[in-house]
Design an enzyme around this catalytic site. Structure first.
Site: not given
Length: 293
Positions: A96, A171, A239
């Site tokens: 990701t 995502k 993150k």
């Protein structure tokens, strides 16, 4: 069967690589710490001493590493994948990461005659073990069928969302939905306990109704059992939320729920929660309750 090179043997990556071997693919592996790949080597994977060596000797190169900086290093560095992969080979970043970085990798790969895809995944450690991941892909449609069998060895819900970066943008949608939802799951379980209910019995009712979600069915039981081992690390979720907030702000999309979730996870991180699973946010709620009392 084409030879696949796989970089990354973390919580999810190791299971993903295992499933590729199980499906019959020849597998080259490289990780920063060779010991992390020991199980895969015992199962028949071939160790490579560097990302460059792996890239040279693989037809399809897959990566699932930690942060965008790791992705940039492994793909764009002098000793990285794009500088060493064969023309006509395929690269698939399943980390990701940043949609902009995915686009940059695609452009550089295209100039070298390499086919690049961004294909982040969802489903956590359970989905990775069971080869049941959701895989969100971005890249050219024309060559997607070439890599599809390899993706099918790891996932069940595989969708090409559009061009380069589309997988990463999808995502981000996934992580935005999870972030606010995780707060709701924590609050529902704490409310049930405070009301004197058996939270496991409560789950039997609410997970089958309109409140149902993957997090409620798979992570709420871990909260109740006090299992905060990582299926997906808090530090990596932070993150992801940071990337999603930055992308949303660029597009002028308001995400107050996401920002609140990140604020709570940041506080939990500062309290030492980085290496726990995302369901451990429940512990931060408990800390807030203790202070209130």
């Amino acid at each position: 069967m084409k030879t696949i090179g796989f970089i990354g043997a973390g919580v999810m990556g190791k299971s993903m690589a295992h499933n590729l071997l199980k499906a019959g693919f020849a597998l080259n592996v490289y990780t920063r710490t060779k010991e992390k790949a020991a199980d895969l080597l015992e199962e028949g994977a071939h160790w490579k001493e560097s990302a460059a060596e792996l890239a040279k000797e693989s037809d399809i190169i897959m990566t699932i590493v930690g942060y965008p900086s790791d992705v940039e290093e492994v793909y764009l560095g002098e000793g990285g994948i794009l500088a060493n992969a064969k023309a006509g080979s395929f690269v698939i970043d399943m980390t990701t990461s940043s949609p902009k970085l995915a686009e940059a990798i695609f452009e550089k790969a295209n100039k070298a005659g390499i086919h690049a895809y961004d294909a982040p995944v969802s489903g956590g450690d359970i989905g990775a073990r069971n080869a049941a991941l959701t895989i969100m892909a971005g890249g050219d449609e024309a060559n997607f069928d070439y890599i599809l069998p390899a993706l099918q060895a790891m996932g069940k819900n595989i969708v090409l969302q559009g061009g380069a970066g589309a997988g990463q943008h999808t995502k981000m949608c996934n992580q935005i939905a999870i972030a606010a939802g995780m707060m709701g799951v924590c609050e529902a379980i704490l409310y049930a306990e405070k009301a004197g209910l058996d939270p496991k019995t409560v789950l039997k009712s609410i997970e089958a109704g309109a409140a149902g979600s993957w997090s409620l069915s798979n992570l709420a039981p871990r909260m109740i059992d006090g299992n905060f081992e990582p299926g997906f690390y808090v530090k990596h979720f932070i993150k992801d939320m940071k990337i999603a907030i930055e992308s949303a702000e660029t597009m002028q999309v308001p995400v107050p729920g996401l920002k609140l979730a990140k604020e709570l996870y940041d506080r939990f991180s500062q309290a030492g929660g980085d290496d726990k699973g995302t369901q451990a946010l429940y512990q931060y709620y408990e800390m807030m309750m203790s202070k209130a009392e």
